[in-house]
Design a protein around this motif. Structure first.
Motif, mmCIF file in Angstrom:
data_model
loop_
_atom_site.group_PDB
_atom_site.id
_atom_site.type_symbol
_atom_site.label_atom_id
_atom_site.label_comp_id
_atom_site.label_asym_id
_atom_site.label_seq_id
_atom_site.Cartn_x
_atom_site.Cartn_y
_atom_site.Cartn_z
ATOM 1 N N SER A 198 -17.066 14.429 13.668
ATOM 2 C CA SER A 198 -16.345 15.692 13.754
ATOM 3 C C SER A 198 -14.956 15.494 13.186
ATOM 4 O O SER A 198 -14.494 14.379 12.976
ATOM 5 N N GLY A 199 -14.273 16.582 12.929
ATOM 6 C CA GLY A 199 -12.941 16.472 12.357
ATOM 7 C C GLY A 199 -11.887 16.146 13.390
ATOM 8 O O GLY A 199 -10.831 15.614 13.068
ATOM 9 N N ALA A 200 -12.149 16.434 14.648
ATOM 10 C CA ALA A 200 -11.132 16.241 15.673
ATOM 11 C C ALA A 200 -10.867 14.760 15.919
ATOM 12 O O ALA A 200 -11.730 13.906 15.713
ATOM 13 N N ARG A 201 -9.643 14.454 16.375
ATOM 14 C CA ARG A 201 -9.289 13.050 16.581
ATOM 15 C C ARG A 201 -8.425 12.933 17.842
ATOM 16 O O ARG A 201 -7.221 13.074 17.806
ATOM 17 N N ASP A 202 -9.077 12.679 18.959
ATOM 18 C CA ASP A 202 -8.307 12.562 20.197
ATOM 19 C C ASP A 202 -8.111 11.107 20.557
ATOM 20 O O ASP A 202 -8.453 10.206 19.787
ATOM 21 N N SER A 203 -7.581 10.851 21.726
ATOM 22 C CA SER A 203 -7.196 9.490 22.074
ATOM 23 C C SER A 203 -8.403 8.582 22.279
ATOM 24 O O SER A 203 -8.292 7.369 22.224
ATOM 25 N N ASP A 204 -9.562 9.161 22.503
ATOM 26 C CA ASP A 204 -10.758 8.347 22.643
ATOM 27 C C ASP A 204 -11.474 8.147 21.316
ATOM 28 O O ASP A 204 -12.486 7.462 21.249
ATOM 29 N N ALA A 205 -10.917 8.734 20.285
ATOM 30 C CA ALA A 205 -11.554 8.642 18.976
ATOM 31 C C ALA A 205 -11.607 7.183 18.524
ATOM 32 O O ALA A 205 -10.805 6.358 18.975
ATOM 33 N N PRO A 206 -12.543 6.860 17.668
ATOM 34 C CA PRO A 206 -12.617 5.491 17.143
ATOM 35 C C PRO A 206 -11.396 5.180 16.306
ATOM 36 O O PRO A 206 -10.639 6.070 15.918
ATOM 37 N N ALA A 207 -11.208 3.897 16.035
ATOM 38 C CA ALA A 207 -10.071 3.483 15.222
ATOM 39 C C ALA A 207 -10.120 4.193 13.872
ATOM 40 O O ALA A 207 -11.183 4.323 13.266
ATOM 41 N N THR A 208 -8.991 4.644 13.422
ATOM 42 C CA THR A 208 -8.944 5.307 12.133
ATOM 43 C C THR A 208 -8.987 4.267 11.023
ATOM 44 O O THR A 208 -8.824 3.071 11.256
ATOM 45 N N ARG A 209 -9.205 4.786 9.825
ATOM 46 C CA ARG A 209 -9.207 3.909 8.670
ATOM 47 C C ARG A 209 -7.857 3.214 8.516
ATOM 48 O O ARG A 209 -7.788 2.052 8.154
ATOM 49 N N GLU A 210 -6.804 3.940 8.803
ATOM 50 C CA GLU A 210 -5.466 3.346 8.705
ATOM 51 C C GLU A 210 -5.318 2.204 9.717
ATOM 52 O O GLU A 210 -4.689 1.191 9.437
ATOM 53 N N GLU A 211 -5.911 2.416 10.868
ATOM 54 C CA GLU A 211 -5.834 1.378 11.889
ATOM 55 C C GLU A 211 -6.547 0.106 11.407
ATOM 56 O O GLU A 211 -6.042 -1.007 11.565
ATOM 57 N N VAL A 212 -7.715 0.292 10.818
ATOM 58 C CA VAL A 212 -8.457 -0.859 10.299
ATOM 59 C C VAL A 212 -7.676 -1.512 9.169
ATOM 60 O O VAL A 212 -7.576 -2.744 9.099
ATOM 61 N N ALA A 213 -7.103 -0.688 8.318
ATOM 62 C CA ALA A 213 -6.311 -1.229 7.214
ATOM 63 C C ALA A 213 -5.142 -2.039 7.753
ATOM 64 O O ALA A 213 -4.859 -3.148 7.287
ATOM 65 N N GLU A 214 -4.493 -1.509 8.745
ATOM 66 C CA GLU A 214 -3.354 -2.193 9.357
ATOM 67 C C GLU A 214 -3.773 -3.564 9.897
ATOM 68 O O GLU A 214 -3.113 -4.578 9.661
ATOM 69 N N ALA A 215 -4.893 -3.574 10.603
ATOM 70 C CA ALA A 215 -5.375 -4.830 11.188
ATOM 71 C C ALA A 215 -5.690 -5.842 10.092
ATOM 72 O O ALA A 215 -5.335 -7.019 10.193
ATOM 73 N N LEU A 216 -6.328 -5.377 9.034
ATOM 74 C CA LEU A 216 -6.686 -6.294 7.953
ATOM 75 C C LEU A 216 -5.441 -6.824 7.255
ATOM 76 O O LEU A 216 -5.383 -7.996 6.876
ATOM 77 N N GLU A 217 -4.450 -5.975 7.110
ATOM 78 C CA GLU A 217 -3.211 -6.423 6.479
ATOM 79 C C GLU A 217 -2.554 -7.510 7.317
ATOM 80 O O GLU A 217 -2.107 -8.531 6.796
ATOM 81 N N GLN A 218 -2.498 -7.259 8.601
ATOM 82 C CA GLN A 218 -1.916 -8.273 9.476
ATOM 83 C C GLN A 218 -2.690 -9.573 9.377
ATOM 84 O O GLN A 218 -2.118 -10.663 9.387
ATOM 85 N N LEU A 219 -3.998 -9.439 9.284
ATOM 86 C CA LEU A 219 -4.812 -10.627 9.208
ATOM 87 C C LEU A 219 -4.559 -11.382 7.910
ATOM 88 O O LEU A 219 -4.450 -12.607 7.906
ATOM 89 N N ALA A 220 -4.454 -10.626 6.822
ATOM 90 C CA ALA A 220 -4.172 -11.268 5.546
ATOM 91 C C ALA A 220 -2.856 -12.025 5.644
ATOM 92 O O ALA A 220 -2.725 -13.148 5.169
ATOM 93 N N PHE A 221 -1.906 -11.384 6.268
ATOM 94 C CA PHE A 221 -0.608 -12.002 6.455
ATOM 95 C C PHE A 221 -0.746 -13.296 7.251
ATOM 96 O O PHE A 221 -0.249 -14.351 6.857
ATOM 97 N N LEU A 222 -1.427 -13.204 8.366
ATOM 98 C CA LEU A 222 -1.651 -14.382 9.202
ATOM 99 C C LEU A 222 -2.315 -15.489 8.412
ATOM 100 O O LEU A 222 -1.911 -16.651 8.469
ATOM 101 N N ALA A 223 -3.338 -15.113 7.674
ATOM 102 C CA ALA A 223 -4.111 -16.102 6.945
ATOM 103 C C ALA A 223 -3.240 -16.822 5.926
ATOM 104 O O ALA A 223 -3.205 -18.054 5.877
ATOM 105 N N VAL A 224 -2.519 -16.038 5.123
ATOM 106 C CA VAL A 224 -1.731 -16.650 4.071
ATOM 107 C C VAL A 224 -0.588 -17.454 4.673
ATOM 108 O O VAL A 224 -0.272 -18.556 4.220
ATOM 109 N N ARG A 225 0.002 -16.933 5.705
ATOM 110 C CA ARG A 225 1.166 -17.575 6.286
ATOM 111 C C ARG A 225 0.837 -18.829 7.073
ATOM 112 O O ARG A 225 1.585 -19.796 7.064
ATOM 113 N N HIS A 226 -0.273 -18.826 7.766
ATOM 114 C CA HIS A 226 -0.504 -19.907 8.714
ATOM 115 C C HIS A 226 -1.763 -20.726 8.435
ATOM 116 O O HIS A 226 -1.982 -21.749 9.059
#
Lengths: 169, 169
Positions: free
Chosen positions: A7-35
């Motif tokens: 559905s188009g609606a997005r409430d607090s119980d909604a699944p992680a958004t694409r931006e959220e997944v992107a954010e997590a992956l970016e952080q992970l890339a950062f972690l990976a390269v850095r550490h």
DNA sequence: AGTTTTATATCATGCCTCTATATAGGCAGG
DNA sequence: CCTGCCTATATAGAGGCATGATATAAAACT
């Protein structure tokens, strides 16, 4: 078929958004390269070695295409790796133009060593988390692995035959 | 970041081991580096820009220490970024030795652009998955995020004050 | 004032990638 | 056979990115 969720609606119980997944992956890339990155050889070098380890002797142009670098870059990279004793080059008896590149035992040992180092550092990092956090990560990893495997597979396929709209910025 | 084939089917009811988590994180890191990386500027350059964006004008030596490169490397990097108009350098009136580096609007725009590019590519990749897989990934990411945030935080702390046993191979 | 420390710059070197171009083997058509 | 094209690899030149060693200038501390 089972698309009851979208559905188009997005409430607090909604699944992680694409931006959220992107954010997590970016952080992970950062972690990976850095550490998790070794500075002994480059990413392309390590990736090429891994490929040679998995897939056996290959041509220069094939390696270059697979790794997404130009042929001269791969020629130079292989020259450096050869100088370090990590790969060997063999002429193809069937085609005088071809050079087959193969990983050496030293190359395999380097891969294993890098892998150990990364796993060790990761274990150190995981050990800094509370048991609950470790459990949460472990559970999430289990849940995500099958889908993620397919994602990785699709990503590799997309790289081999890129779609027209996907220009890397 | 080479990952060998997962041999042997995993018992689907067993809890994820630390090795399993490490394996998954490595694969994830590989994907991120391989498919989400822009080649316009280096990792250190992007990371430095991000830091300047978050934390405001900083000294060269502070940036070098934070990014884990030497001071001459940072000097050169900042010179390149300045040539590209992404940062500016201002003398500190209180200390004649100091140069304060600040991000420009163009620098901020580049960061935003890179971010958009990554998100777009990730969206393309996610779109290749079935709705169920997308759902599984999103849920897992949401569940893992808090623990992962702490992991990243601990990793950064560990870098600032390294423990004796963790030598980068 | 003289010494030391701090902040930054410069130099020489090496890795890594690029584009453009050269060489050389293999393959066809005449 | 030989001329010309395609393919596989190499070379040349340039620039980004990092290093260690060293220089310079300002600040701080005897």
């Amino acid at each position: 078929m089972e698309y009851t969720q979208q559905s188009g609606a997005r409430d607090s119980d909604a699944p992680a958004t694409r931006e959220e997944v992107a954010e997590a992956l970016e952080q992970l890339a950062f972690l990976a390269v850095r550490h998790l990155t070794n500075r002994d050889i480059s990413f392309t070098a390590a990736s090429t070695l891994g490929r040679l380890s998995r897939e056996g002797p290959s041509r220069l142009t094939a390696l270059a295409a697979d790794e997404g670098v130009t042929q001269p870059s791969m020629t130079q990279l292989i020259q450096r790796l050869e100088r370090q004793g990590l790969v060997t080059r063999v002429d193809d008896p069937h085609d005088g133009r071809v050079v087959l590149v193969a990983i050496t035992d030293a190359g395999r040992e380097l891969l294993a060593e890098r892998r150990r180092g990364r796993t060790d550092r990761l274990a150190e990092l995981l050990a800094t988390l509370s048991p609950e956090d470790q459990q949460a990560l472990a559970t999430a990893v289990r849940a995500a692995t099958p889908a993620f495997q397919r994602l990785v597979e699709n990503a590799a396929r997309a790289r081999r035959s890129p779609s027209p709209g996907s220009t890397a910025s």
